[in-house]
Design a protein around this motif. Sequence first.
Motif, PDB file in Angstrom:
ATOM      1  N   LEU A 340      67.109  51.438  55.568  1.00 53.82           N
ATOM      2  CA  LEU A 340      67.077  50.829  54.442  1.00 53.82           C
ATOM      3  C   LEU A 340      66.052  50.142  53.611  1.00 53.82           C
ATOM      4  CD1 LEU A 340      69.918  48.760  56.378  1.00 53.82           C
ATOM      5  CD2 LEU A 340      69.770  50.707  54.545  1.00 53.82           C
ATOM      6  N   ALA A 341      64.766  50.164  54.287  1.00 56.32           N
ATOM      7  CA  ALA A 341      64.262  49.655  53.780  1.00 56.32           C
ATOM      8  C   ALA A 341      63.616  50.759  52.503  1.00 56.32           C
ATOM      9  CB  ALA A 341      63.250  49.621  54.507  1.00 56.32           C
ATOM     10  N   ALA A 342      62.896  51.855  53.406  1.00 56.46           N
ATOM     11  CA  ALA A 342      62.619  53.032  52.189  1.00 56.46           C
ATOM     12  C   ALA A 342      64.018  53.408  51.078  1.00 56.46           C
ATOM     13  CB  ALA A 342      62.925  53.978  53.089  1.00 56.46           C
ATOM     14  N   GLN A 343      64.998  52.801  51.186  1.00 58.87           N
ATOM     15  CA  GLN A 343      66.096  53.079  50.025  1.00 58.87           C
ATOM     16  C   GLN A 343      65.801  52.329  48.603  1.00 58.87           C
ATOM     17  OE1 GLN A 343      69.671  54.071  52.426  1.00 58.87           O
ATOM     18  NE2 GLN A 343      69.379  55.275  52.604  1.00 58.87           N
ATOM     19  N   ALA A 344      65.478  50.694  49.857  1.00 60.79           N
ATOM     20  CA  ALA A 344      65.945  49.553  48.639  1.00 60.79           C
ATOM     21  C   ALA A 344      64.530  49.772  47.842  1.00 60.79           C
ATOM     22  CB  ALA A 344      66.192  48.280  49.705  1.00 60.79           C
ATOM     23  N   ALA A 351      62.504  57.805  53.095  1.00 58.50           N
ATOM     24  CA  ALA A 351      63.784  57.745  53.379  1.00 58.50           C
ATOM     25  C   ALA A 351      64.067  59.458  54.155  1.00 58.50           C
ATOM     26  CB  ALA A 351      64.668  57.704  52.339  1.00 58.50           C
ATOM     27  N   ASN A 352      63.736  60.310  53.433  1.00 62.95           N
ATOM     28  CA  ASN A 352      64.420  61.888  53.926  1.00 62.95           C
ATOM     29  C   ASN A 352      63.362  61.943  55.343  1.00 62.95           C
ATOM     30  OD1 ASN A 352      63.298  64.912  53.490  1.00 62.95           O
ATOM     31  ND2 ASN A 352      65.200  64.744  53.018  1.00 62.95           N
ATOM     32  N   ARG A 353      62.688  61.980  54.812  1.00 65.84           N
ATOM     33  CA  ARG A 353      61.748  61.727  56.476  1.00 65.84           C
ATOM     34  C   ARG A 353      61.901  61.635  57.894  1.00 65.84           C
ATOM     35  NH1 ARG A 353      58.757  59.842  60.376  1.00 65.84           N
ATOM     36  NH2 ARG A 353      58.791  58.064  59.487  1.00 65.84           N
ATOM     37  N   LEU A 354      62.736  60.260  57.257  1.00 67.59           N
ATOM     38  CA  LEU A 354      62.891  59.874  58.171  1.00 67.59           C
ATOM     39  C   LEU A 354      64.694  60.730  59.138  1.00 67.59           C
ATOM     40  CD1 LEU A 354      63.108  55.757  57.497  1.00 67.59           C
ATOM     41  CD2 LEU A 354      62.296  56.682  59.571  1.00 67.59           C
ATOM     42  N   LEU A 355      65.251  60.728  58.181  1.00 70.53           N
ATOM     43  CA  LEU A 355      66.327  62.299  58.641  1.00 70.53           C
ATOM     44  C   LEU A 355      65.770  63.236  59.108  1.00 70.53           C
ATOM     45  CD1 LEU A 355      69.148  61.223  56.098  1.00 70.53           C
ATOM     46  CD2 LEU A 355      68.565  59.897  57.493  1.00 70.53           C
ATOM     47  N   ALA A 356      64.944  63.823  58.639  1.00 71.85           N
ATOM     48  CA  ALA A 356      64.997  64.910  59.055  1.00 71.85           C
ATOM     49  C   ALA A 356      63.462  64.758  60.130  1.00 71.85           C
ATOM     50  CB  ALA A 356      63.892  65.994  57.806  1.00 71.85           C
ATOM     51  N   ASP A 357      63.105  63.835  60.904  1.00 75.71           N
ATOM     52  CA  ASP A 357      62.865  63.680  61.312  1.00 75.71           C
ATOM     53  C   ASP A 357      63.801  63.912  62.746  1.00 75.71           C
ATOM     54  OD1 ASP A 357      60.362  64.283  60.809  1.00 75.71           O
ATOM     55  OD2 ASP A 357      59.329  62.103  61.069  1.00 75.71           O
ATOM     56  N   ALA A 358      64.146  62.991  62.591  1.00 72.84           N
ATOM     57  CA  ALA A 358      65.424  62.182  63.752  1.00 72.84           C
ATOM     58  C   ALA A 358      65.819  63.510  63.558  1.00 72.84           C
ATOM     59  CB  ALA A 358      66.823  61.880  63.019  1.00 72.84           C
TER      60      ALA A 358
END
Length: 406
Positions: A340-344, A351-358
């Motif tokens: 949320l912080a990255a998006q804001a 933001a993309n890294r957070l998804l890709a890492d998960a």
Amino acid sequence: MPLTESVARPATTPAIERIGWAMSGLAIELPSWGFVNTGTRFGVFPQPGVPRTAFEKVDDAATVNRYTGITGSVALHIPWDRVDDWPAFAAYAAERGLRIGGINSNTFQDQDYKLGSLCHPSAAVRAKAVRAIIECCEIAAATGSKVVKVWLGDGTNYPGQDDMRWRRHRLVENLREIYPHLPADVRMFLEYKLYEPALYSTDVQDWGQAFSVCRAVGEQATVCVDTGHHAMGVNIEQIVAILLAEGRLGGFDLNDKKYGDDDLMVGSIDPYQLFRIAHELVNAMRDDSDPVAQRCASEVVYMLDQCHNIEPKIPALIRSVMNLQEAMAKALLVDRAALLAAQATGDVLEANRLLADAFATDVRPLLAELRTARGLPADPYRAYLDSGEAEARAAARAGGTAAGWG
Ligand code: PSV
Ligand code: MN
């Protein structure tokens, strides 16, 4: 623990706790027709040990549930699974630890349905299809099922064959006639598919049509997303997000595809897409500021809709269950606060890294641990293969006529 709490753990919580919902909250429904002999129009390759009756399909679903622990319901297809005594059938399933899941209507195989069912130009054929789906509502009431699922093979093969606008009017009118027959606690799912068996126009061809028809029919009508029913490259997770925002995502028919409606194992072709869909669902479950989507996500039915034409059926379903669990577990690992912080702040890359890492996290050892803690095999697929059950079932079911799509 309420579902919202169990999926809303902060990123500082140990990973094993954060993914716990994929083992204790996620419920996956099995399709009775996933256990039978199927094929393509070019041929069918029968397998040994295939169920001969609806009861034996339930036995096989119970077997999958013994190994996975999270597949406690079995969806039926009418008339393929018709029995004489529905309460007795539901009791047979309950004795084996299963509930009756969605009742899937079939208004596509009778000769009468050559030009369609609810959208057919003839009022007599439409009335027959209405009766068939009302029977599914009655079966839901008699078995304790909470879903009546409507997928239509309706459409046309040639421009000019019928009036597409009037076919839509007939669709809405007939679903409105069926709707009052739904028991109060039963939802209607309307499933779309871009083409097949109709080759020029399909009457419920995409989510927009399904969604607008559901809105015209009533509150209990929601959309079913079959992941194999889209054109190439369609952003399915965005469809999921939109339907969640509108509170009209009923459930999924899960499978994977490379080309068409391939009905392959869940996550077998594009596990990243499966993860992205899982992320939308988990994200909605965690979003206290969007109660409509949050509630909708918590009520979604995860059904598998697969055909196993060349692969053994029970292990294929077990693999799908494990693949979906893995996708959900990875989605549960996404650090939502950081996202949320990255998006804001418009931090696109973070933001993309957070998804890709998960997505890149190997959650299999954690899921194995959670299974062991629940007394389940750490690797249900391997445990089933090593059990000798397949061979025993093939010997016990020698003779009789194996079930297929009929
Ligand atoms: C149609 O292709 C579909 O996805 C519908 O859900 C049917 O009920 C099912 O397949 C039959 O396998
Ligand atoms: Mn389907």
